[in-house]
Design a protein around this motif. Structure first.
Motif, mmCIF file in Angstrom:
data_model
loop_
_atom_site.group_PDB
_atom_site.id
_atom_site.type_symbol
_atom_site.label_atom_id
_atom_site.label_comp_id
_atom_site.label_asym_id
_atom_site.label_seq_id
_atom_site.Cartn_x
_atom_site.Cartn_y
_atom_site.Cartn_z
ATOM 1 N N MET A 52 41.886 47.220 45.236
ATOM 2 C CA MET A 52 40.803 47.533 44.307
ATOM 3 C C MET A 52 39.868 46.324 44.256
ATOM 4 O O MET A 52 40.296 45.209 43.980
ATOM 5 C CB MET A 52 41.356 47.814 42.920
ATOM 6 N N VAL A 53 38.595 46.563 44.553
ATOM 7 C CA VAL A 53 37.596 45.497 44.555
ATOM 8 C C VAL A 53 36.776 45.529 43.269
ATOM 9 O O VAL A 53 36.492 44.510 42.669
ATOM 10 C CB VAL A 53 36.668 45.631 45.783
ATOM 11 N N SER A 54 36.406 46.726 42.854
ATOM 12 C CA SER A 54 35.586 46.881 41.665
ATOM 13 C C SER A 54 35.968 48.175 40.955
ATOM 14 O O SER A 54 36.105 49.202 41.606
ATOM 15 C CB SER A 54 34.111 46.926 42.063
ATOM 16 N N PRO A 55 36.167 48.140 39.646
ATOM 17 C CA PRO A 55 36.117 46.966 38.797
ATOM 18 C C PRO A 55 37.329 46.062 39.018
ATOM 19 O O PRO A 55 38.340 46.502 39.564
ATOM 20 C CB PRO A 55 36.109 47.528 37.381
ATOM 21 N N GLU A 56 37.210 44.817 38.607
ATOM 22 C CA GLU A 56 38.310 43.868 38.761
ATOM 23 C C GLU A 56 39.511 44.323 37.948
ATOM 24 O O GLU A 56 39.365 44.858 36.849
ATOM 25 C CB GLU A 56 37.881 42.481 38.270
ATOM 26 N N ALA A 57 40.713 44.078 38.485
ATOM 27 C CA ALA A 57 41.944 44.469 37.801
ATOM 28 C C ALA A 57 42.023 43.805 36.427
ATOM 29 O O ALA A 57 41.653 42.645 36.270
ATOM 30 C CB ALA A 57 43.150 44.075 38.646
ATOM 31 N N ASP A 58 42.491 44.571 35.462
ATOM 32 C CA ASP A 58 42.713 44.098 34.088
ATOM 33 C C ASP A 58 41.458 43.569 33.409
ATOM 34 O O ASP A 58 41.537 42.773 32.480
ATOM 35 C CB ASP A 58 43.810 43.017 34.060
ATOM 36 N N THR A 59 40.297 43.993 33.869
ATOM 37 C CA THR A 59 39.042 43.578 33.260
ATOM 38 C C THR A 59 38.366 44.788 32.629
ATOM 39 O O THR A 59 38.029 45.736 33.336
ATOM 40 C CB THR A 59 38.105 42.961 34.319
ATOM 41 N N PRO A 60 38.174 44.774 31.294
ATOM 42 C CA PRO A 60 37.469 45.891 30.652
ATOM 43 C C PRO A 60 36.022 45.957 31.136
ATOM 44 O O PRO A 60 35.352 44.931 31.249
ATOM 45 C CB PRO A 60 37.530 45.539 29.161
ATOM 46 N N VAL A 61 35.566 47.161 31.438
ATOM 47 C CA VAL A 61 34.199 47.372 31.919
ATOM 48 C C VAL A 61 33.569 48.544 31.179
ATOM 49 O O VAL A 61 34.266 49.416 30.674
ATOM 50 C CB VAL A 61 34.162 47.640 33.438
#
Length: 145
Positions: A52-61
């Motif tokens: 997974m490139v986007s969204p970053e893992a464990d990053t709320p978006v």
């Protein structure tokens, strides 16, 4: 007059950004119960790499998101784009593959401006190489309002 023009321009910009996005997961699908059980995967695999490139893992978006996954074949193998399956892990499973059809290639998935409702969304990506070696990877998208 000037205020009206500003409001009109802002409205057009909002409409354009909404028009340029496509639904990956609907609110109705997000409301389904989570799939039960766990996905068993092997620790070592000769199958393709899935990252997974986007969204970053464990990053709320915030939605819309750019949903990007890279594939990398191992050894002499080549990715078989027709083997790619993307499943939203709900009960019942929701096959997202048809929505992503135009975004899937041998290099990965590149689906820009995907509409996803707020919440934690578990997605399973399955891919095979031309020798039939398969990899299953599970990712969680954390979408905020």
């Amino acid at each position: 007059m000037k205020l009206t023009r500003i409001i009109l321009v802002a409205s057009l910009m909002l409409a354009t950004s909404v028009a340029n996005s496509a639904q990956l997961i609907s609110a109705k699908e997000a409301a389904l119960p989570a799939a039960s059980g766990t996905l068993a995967t092997r620790g070592i695999s000769r199958g393709p790499s899935v990252k997974m490139v986007s969204p970053e893992a464990d990053t709320p978006v915030a939605s819309p998101i750019d949903f990007k996954v890279n594939f990398e074949a191992r050894g002499e193998g080549k990715i078989d784009p027709s083997s790619v399956k993307v499943v939203y892990m709900k009960s019942p499973f929701v096959d997202l593959t048809p929505r992503l059809k135009g975004a899937i290639s041998a290099q990965g998935i590149d689906f820009a401006k995907a509409d996803v409702p707020p919440g934690a969304h578990t997605i399973r990506v399955t891919v095979k190489d031309n020798d039939g070696r398969e990899t299953n990877s599970v990712f969680t998208l954390n979408v905020i309002k």
